[in-house]
Design a protein around this motif. Structure first.
Motif, PDB file in Angstrom:
ATOM      1  N   TYR A 107       0.816  -1.211   0.000  1.00 19.67           N
ATOM      2  CA  TYR A 107       0.000   0.000   0.000  1.00 19.67           C
ATOM      3  C   TYR A 107       0.852   1.265   0.000  1.00 19.67           C
ATOM      4  N   HIS A 108       1.799   1.333   0.922  1.00 22.93           N
ATOM      5  CA  HIS A 108       2.537   2.583   1.117  1.00 22.93           C
ATOM      6  C   HIS A 108       3.554   2.848   0.006  1.00 22.93           C
ATOM      7  N   ARG A 109       4.037   1.812  -0.661  1.00 22.14           N
ATOM      8  CA  ARG A 109       5.004   2.006  -1.746  1.00 22.14           C
ATOM      9  C   ARG A 109       4.380   1.848  -3.114  1.00 22.14           C
ATOM     10  N   TYR A 110       3.527   0.825  -3.268  1.00 25.78           N
ATOM     11  CA  TYR A 110       2.978   0.511  -4.585  1.00 25.78           C
ATOM     12  C   TYR A 110       1.544   0.995  -4.775  1.00 25.78           C
ATOM     13  N   GLY A 111       0.916   1.506  -3.719  1.00 31.13           N
ATOM     14  CA  GLY A 111      -0.432   2.037  -3.849  1.00 31.13           C
ATOM     15  C   GLY A 111      -1.509   0.995  -4.061  1.00 31.13           C
ATOM     16  N   LEU A 112      -1.232  -0.253  -3.673  1.00 28.56           N
ATOM     17  CA  LEU A 112      -2.185  -1.339  -3.850  1.00 28.56           C
ATOM     18  C   LEU A 112      -2.989  -1.503  -2.555  1.00 28.56           C
ATOM     19  N   ASP A 113      -4.302  -1.328  -2.644  1.00 28.19           N
ATOM     20  CA  ASP A 113      -5.126  -1.377  -1.435  1.00 28.19           C
ATOM     21  C   ASP A 113      -6.014  -2.621  -1.407  1.00 28.19           C
ATOM     22  N   ALA A 114      -5.578  -3.689  -2.068  1.00 29.19           N
ATOM     23  CA  ALA A 114      -6.412  -4.886  -2.195  1.00 29.19           C
ATOM     24  C   ALA A 114      -6.166  -5.931  -1.117  1.00 29.19           C
ATOM     25  N   LEU A 115      -5.158  -5.740  -0.280  1.00 27.82           N
ATOM     26  CA  LEU A 115      -4.886  -6.714   0.766  1.00 27.82           C
ATOM     27  C   LEU A 115      -5.731  -6.421   2.002  1.00 27.82           C
ATOM     28  N   THR A 116      -5.761  -7.382   2.912  1.00 27.72           N
ATOM     29  CA  THR A 116      -6.512  -7.239   4.158  1.00 27.72           C
ATOM     30  C   THR A 116      -5.572  -6.778   5.269  1.00 27.72           C
ATOM     31  N   TYR A 117      -5.892  -5.649   5.884  1.00 27.35           N
ATOM     32  CA  TYR A 117      -5.025  -5.109   6.928  1.00 27.35           C
ATOM     33  C   TYR A 117      -5.668  -5.142   8.310  1.00 27.35           C
ATOM     34  N   ASP A 118      -6.944  -5.479   8.371  1.00 22.10           N
ATOM     35  CA  ASP A 118      -7.575  -5.625   9.678  1.00 22.10           C
ATOM     36  C   ASP A 118      -7.605  -7.109  10.035  1.00 22.10           C
ATOM     37  N   PRO A 119      -7.161  -7.474  11.238  1.00 23.92           N
ATOM     38  CA  PRO A 119      -7.146  -8.892  11.626  1.00 23.92           C
ATOM     39  C   PRO A 119      -8.545  -9.479  11.571  1.00 23.92           C
ATOM     40  N   ARG A 120      -8.657 -10.610  10.907  1.00 23.38           N
ATOM     41  CA  ARG A 120      -9.945 -11.283  10.810  1.00 23.38           C
ATOM     42  C   ARG A 120      -9.706 -12.771  10.627  1.00 23.38           C
ATOM     43  N   ARG A 121     -10.678 -13.564  11.019  1.00 29.30           N
ATOM     44  CA  ARG A 121     -10.555 -15.003  10.845  1.00 29.30           C
ATOM     45  C   ARG A 121     -10.983 -15.375   9.434  1.00 29.30           C
ATOM     46  N   HIS A 122     -10.170 -16.193   8.775  1.00 31.55           N
ATOM     47  CA  HIS A 122     -10.473 -16.613   7.414  1.00 31.55           C
ATOM     48  C   HIS A 122     -11.386 -17.835   7.464  1.00 31.55           C
ATOM     49  N   LYS A 123     -12.590 -17.673   6.984  1.00 31.24           N
ATOM     50  CA  LYS A 123     -13.584 -18.730   7.094  1.00 31.24           C
ATOM     51  C   LYS A 123     -13.246 -19.944   6.228  1.00 31.24           C
ATOM     52  N   ALA A 124     -12.531 -19.712   5.129  1.00 29.28           N
ATOM     53  CA  ALA A 124     -12.267 -20.815   4.202  1.00 29.28           C
ATOM     54  C   ALA A 124     -11.314 -21.853   4.791  1.00 29.28           C
ATOM     55  N   GLY A 125     -10.446 -21.435   5.701  1.00 30.48           N
ATOM     56  CA  GLY A 125      -9.503 -22.375   6.291  1.00 30.48           C
ATOM     57  C   GLY A 125      -8.484 -22.851   5.281  1.00 30.48           C
ATOM     58  N   CYS A 126      -8.091 -24.110   5.386  1.00 30.23           N
ATOM     59  CA  CYS A 126      -7.031 -24.666   4.551  1.00 30.23           C
ATOM     60  C   CYS A 126      -7.410 -26.085   4.135  1.00 30.23           C
ATOM     61  N   ILE A 127      -6.857 -26.538   3.011  1.00 26.93           N
ATOM     62  CA  ILE A 127      -7.105 -27.908   2.569  1.00 26.93           C
ATOM     63  C   ILE A 127      -6.772 -28.897   3.676  1.00 26.93           C
ATOM     64  N   ALA A 128      -5.694 -28.618   4.406  1.00 29.39           N
ATOM     65  CA  ALA A 128      -5.215 -29.558   5.428  1.00 29.39           C
ATOM     66  C   ALA A 128      -6.246 -29.838   6.505  1.00 29.39           C
ATOM     67  N   THR A 129      -7.097 -28.857   6.800  1.00 25.43           N
ATOM     68  CA  THR A 129      -8.085 -29.028   7.865  1.00 25.43           C
ATOM     69  C   THR A 129      -9.512 -29.084   7.333  1.00 25.43           C
ATOM     70  N   ASN A 130      -9.657 -29.201   6.031  1.00 25.37           N
ATOM     71  CA  ASN A 130     -10.969 -29.312   5.397  1.00 25.37           C
ATOM     72  C   ASN A 130     -11.255 -30.788   5.131  1.00 25.37           C
ATOM     73  N   ARG A 131     -12.371 -31.267   5.594  1.00 23.94           N
ATOM     74  CA  ARG A 131     -12.653 -32.702   5.485  1.00 23.94           C
ATOM     75  C   ARG A 131     -12.746 -33.178   4.038  1.00 23.94           C
ATOM     76  N   ASN A 132     -13.090 -32.276   3.125  1.00 24.43           N
ATOM     77  CA  ASN A 132     -13.186 -32.649   1.722  1.00 24.43           C
ATOM     78  C   ASN A 132     -12.013 -32.135   0.890  1.00 24.43           C
ATOM     79  N   GLY A 133     -10.955 -31.697   1.569  1.00 19.55           N
ATOM     80  CA  GLY A 133      -9.807 -31.141   0.880  1.00 19.55           C
ATOM     81  C   GLY A 133      -8.669 -32.140   0.755  1.00 19.55           C
ATOM     82  N   PHE A 134      -8.188 -32.349  -0.463  1.00 22.34           N
ATOM     83  CA  PHE A 134      -7.078 -33.270  -0.699  1.00 22.34           C
ATOM     84  C   PHE A 134      -6.187 -32.717  -1.799  1.00 22.34           C
TER      85      PHE A 134
END
Length: 244
Positions: free
Chosen positions: A113-140
């Motif tokens: 943001y401060h160097r490249y002017g890109l404001d598309a990332l998340t800067y407020d801490p939040r829990r990611h609902k999608a999780g990860c393949i490793a902990t998803n019962r249908n993820g392989f």
């Protein structure tokens, strides 16, 4: 559907070429063009831009390139995000290591943001609902011979295969360790941490620490930089220009 790239074409093609030496970036992009404009497809596309110490300065360029090229597709169906490369073990050889450590990840996020002017990332801490393949019962993750893994870091490590597409039997012990054995809520250190539960960190790193004796840093990227992250989030929301 998730697709990964390693940067713009000139970087990606140096890392991921075909057997004859030809690049794969345009092959991937042409396939994505067809996918997102296909009327019969109603899924969501996630594009992960792998980020390490050697290509981090090209993330903003790659993000804008992808966003512009795919903007004609279905609105809301395409998400682009950085995928931080971690060294798979804490014993990685220093001359072969290109993974980002936590302070480097925080610096990278601020730079976007401060160097490249890109404001598309998340800067407020939040829990990611999608999780990860490793902990998803249908993820392989499917290996080249049809073997099944819970993490892409384990591909070709036969000891970490939980099964195969050719065989219905599963390594239930290994599967259980990934599914419920790496929860933050089972870790006394995490339970005493201010940032729980918005600290979604790589489950494979937790697995390595708990079951393989590693000492990987599993804390949230903003843990030591929270004021900077919140100030950046506030600035973006207020629509102010980045300070020079």
């Amino acid at each position: 559907l998730q697709v990964t790239v390693d940067g713009p074409a000139q970087i990606h093609d140096r890392r991921r070429m075909l057997a004859g030496g030809n690049g794969t970036f345009e092959v991937i992009m042409n396939n994505l063009d067809r996918l997102i404009n296909k009327e019969q497809w109603s899924g969501r596309l996630s594009i992960r831009i792998n980020v390490d110490t050697t290509n981090q300065d090209n993330f903003a360029e790659t993000y804008r390139l992808l966003a512009e090229r795919l903007s004609g597709g279905k609105a809301g169906k395409v998400g682009i995000y950085p995928g931080y490369i971690d060294d798979c073990t804490t014993s990685a050889h220093p001359d072969c290591s290109c993974g980002l450590q936590r302070p480097e990840k925080a610096h990278f996020a601020m730079e976007q943001y401060h160097r490249y002017g890109l404001d598309a990332l998340t800067y407020d801490p939040r829990r990611h609902k999608a999780g990860c393949i490793a902990t998803n019962r249908n993820g392989f993750v499917v290996g080249p011979a049809g073997e099944l893994y819970k993490c892409s870091n384990n591909v070709n490590n036969k000891e970490m295969a939980i099964g195969s597409i050719h065989d219905l039997s599963l390594n239930t012990d290994l599967l259980a360790k990934y599914m419920v054995g790496v929860e933050q809520f089972e870790d006394p250190v995490c339970l005493d941490c201010f940032y729980l539960p918005v600290c979604e960190i790589c489950p494979d790193l937790r697995f390595q620490n708990k079951f393989q004796g590693e000492q990987a840093d599993i804390c949230a990227v903003y843990k030591d930089s929270l004021p900077k992250f919140l100030e950046t989030h506030y600035t973006i929301k207020r629509g102010k220009q980045s300070p020079q």
